[in-house]
Every structure is written in C-alpha cells, then in structure tokens.
Design a protein around this motif. Structure first.
Motif, PDB file in Angstrom:
ATOM      1  N   LEU A  12      33.764   3.356  18.129  1.00 40.85           N
ATOM      2  CA  LEU A  12      32.345   3.441  18.450  1.00 40.85           C
ATOM      3  C   LEU A  12      32.030   2.727  19.755  1.00 40.85           C
ATOM      4  N   ILE A  13      32.638   1.583  19.979  1.00 42.83           N
ATOM      5  CA  ILE A  13      32.415   0.841  21.221  1.00 42.83           C
ATOM      6  C   ILE A  13      32.901   1.649  22.421  1.00 42.83           C
ATOM      7  N   VAL A  14      34.068   2.267  22.299  1.00 41.12           N
ATOM      8  CA  VAL A  14      34.587   3.105  23.388  1.00 41.12           C
ATOM      9  C   VAL A  14      33.661   4.299  23.622  1.00 41.12           C
ATOM     10  N   LEU A  15      33.227   4.943  22.553  1.00 44.35           N
ATOM     11  CA  LEU A  15      32.324   6.086  22.669  1.00 44.35           C
ATOM     12  C   LEU A  15      31.009   5.681  23.337  1.00 44.35           C
ATOM     13  N   LEU A  16      30.452   4.567  22.924  1.00 43.19           N
ATOM     14  CA  LEU A  16      29.214   4.076  23.541  1.00 43.19           C
ATOM     15  C   LEU A  16      29.398   3.799  25.026  1.00 43.19           C
ATOM     16  N   ALA A  17      30.508   3.181  25.384  1.00 43.48           N
ATOM     17  CA  ALA A  17      30.768   2.860  26.787  1.00 43.48           C
ATOM     18  C   ALA A  17      30.909   4.122  27.632  1.00 43.48           C
ATOM     19  N   VAL A  18      31.652   5.094  27.131  1.00 41.84           N
ATOM     20  CA  VAL A  18      31.843   6.350  27.874  1.00 41.84           C
ATOM     21  C   VAL A  18      30.516   7.092  28.015  1.00 41.84           C
ATOM     22  N   ASP A  19      29.768   7.189  26.929  1.00 38.63           N
ATOM     23  CA  ASP A  19      28.476   7.875  26.976  1.00 38.63           C
ATOM     24  C   ASP A  19      27.503   7.158  27.907  1.00 38.63           C
ATOM     25  N   ALA A  20      27.437   5.847  27.821  1.00 41.80           N
ATOM     26  CA  ALA A  20      26.527   5.078  28.673  1.00 41.80           C
ATOM     27  C   ALA A  20      26.885   5.257  30.148  1.00 41.80           C
ATOM     28  N   TYR A  21      28.165   5.258  30.467  1.00 38.43           N
ATOM     29  CA  TYR A  21      28.590   5.433  31.857  1.00 38.43           C
ATOM     30  C   TYR A  21      28.259   6.839  32.362  1.00 38.43           C
ATOM     31  N   ALA A  22      28.455   7.849  31.518  1.00 40.06           N
ATOM     32  CA  ALA A  22      28.127   9.227  31.914  1.00 40.06           C
ATOM     33  C   ALA A  22      26.624   9.375  32.157  1.00 40.06           C
ATOM     34  N   VAL A  23      25.817   8.804  31.293  1.00 37.51           N
ATOM     35  CA  VAL A  23      24.361   8.876  31.479  1.00 37.51           C
ATOM     36  C   VAL A  23      23.948   8.068  32.708  1.00 37.51           C
ATOM     37  N   TYR A  24      24.612   6.951  32.955  1.00 41.99           N
ATOM     38  CA  TYR A  24      24.345   6.158  34.161  1.00 41.99           C
ATOM     39  C   TYR A  24      24.640   6.981  35.416  1.00 41.99           C
ATOM     40  N   LEU A  25      25.762   7.698  35.419  1.00 34.71           N
ATOM     41  CA  LEU A  25      26.145   8.487  36.590  1.00 34.71           C
ATOM     42  C   LEU A  25      25.255   9.697  36.818  1.00 34.71           C
ATOM     43  N   TYR A  26      24.915  10.411  35.751  1.00 34.68           N
ATOM     44  CA  TYR A  26      24.245  11.708  35.885  1.00 34.68           C
ATOM     45  C   TYR A  26      22.823  11.744  35.334  1.00 34.68           C
ATOM     46  N   GLY A  27      22.399  10.743  34.590  1.00 36.46           N
ATOM     47  CA  GLY A  27      21.112  10.786  33.914  1.00 36.46           C
ATOM     48  C   GLY A  27      21.249  11.579  32.619  1.00 36.46           C
ATOM     49  N   TYR A  28      20.242  11.479  31.757  1.00 33.96           N
ATOM     50  CA  TYR A  28      20.322  12.123  30.451  1.00 33.96           C
ATOM     51  C   TYR A  28      20.347  13.644  30.588  1.00 33.96           C
ATOM     52  N   ILE A  29      19.449  14.196  31.403  1.00 34.94           N
ATOM     53  CA  ILE A  29      19.403  15.647  31.603  1.00 34.94           C
ATOM     54  C   ILE A  29      20.608  16.106  32.426  1.00 34.94           C
ATOM     55  N   GLY A  30      20.969  15.344  33.423  1.00 36.15           N
ATOM     56  CA  GLY A  30      22.133  15.686  34.252  1.00 36.15           C
ATOM     57  C   GLY A  30      23.418  15.726  33.453  1.00 36.15           C
ATOM     58  N   PHE A  31      23.513  14.871  32.439  1.00 32.06           N
ATOM     59  CA  PHE A  31      24.681  14.881  31.562  1.00 32.06           C
ATOM     60  C   PHE A  31      24.841  16.254  30.916  1.00 32.06           C
ATOM     61  N   PHE A  32      23.739  16.802  30.396  1.00 33.90           N
ATOM     62  CA  PHE A  32      23.800  18.124  29.770  1.00 33.90           C
ATOM     63  C   PHE A  32      24.054  19.219  30.796  1.00 33.90           C
ATOM     64  N   ARG A  33      23.520  19.059  31.987  1.00 32.73           N
ATOM     65  CA  ARG A  33      23.808  20.044  33.045  1.00 32.73           C
ATOM     66  C   ARG A  33      25.301  20.082  33.361  1.00 32.73           C
TER      67      ARG A  33
END
Length: 87
Positions: A12-33
């Motif tokens: 869960l910690i790894v998943l949270l870190a990866v997801d948080a970094y992806a959202v940081y890089l692209y934003g929430y909507i950009g992540f889905f794009r």
C-alpha cells in the motif's frame, strides 16, 4: 503485526507513493489523459475498473452482513482507485 499485514502495508505504501508521484507530475485529470492515451493504457484501466467493481460488490455484501455503511468506502474507491478500498 503479522507478515501478511506487513506485506500488505508495504504494498500500500508503494502504491500510494507511485500514485502520488504520478498525480504530482500530471495532475489528477492529466493522469487519466495519460492512461487513456493509447490502447494498452486503456486495457489496463478497464482491467483495474473490473477488479474494483468486483471488490465493491464484495464490500457491499460484507457491509450488509456487518450492518455498516459502505458509502465512505465507495466514495474513496471511486476517487482513489485501489487505495480507496484499502482498509
């Protein structure tokens, strides 16, 4: 804490870190794009969506047996995906 709980917590910690970094890089909507930019990403998204729907059905059954509300878990799952259902 037993080994299973420790392993699940670590995942869960790894998943949270990866997801948080992806959202940081692209934003929430950009992540889905980015996920939906090609068919491989779309296929992974559909696979995850099917898995989460099955988990939501299981949570609903479990909540009815325990006589608790599933609403907080449903909202978190729709907002955060796999992270939302971790409890």
């Amino acid at each position: 804490m037993n080994r299973k709980q420790l392993a699940l917590s670590g995942a869960l910690i790894v998943l949270l870190a990866v997801d948080a970094y992806a959202v940081y890089l692209y934003g929430y909507i950009g992540f889905f794009r980015m996920v939906l930019a090609n068919f491989a990403g779309f296929a992974a998204f559909v696979d995850l969506a099917i898995a989460l729907v099955l988990i939501l059905v299981w949570m609903g059954d479990d909540a009815r047996q325990r006589k608790v509300s599933t609403l907080p878990y449903l909202v978190l799952t729709f907002a955060l995906g796999s992270v939302g259902r971790s409890n």
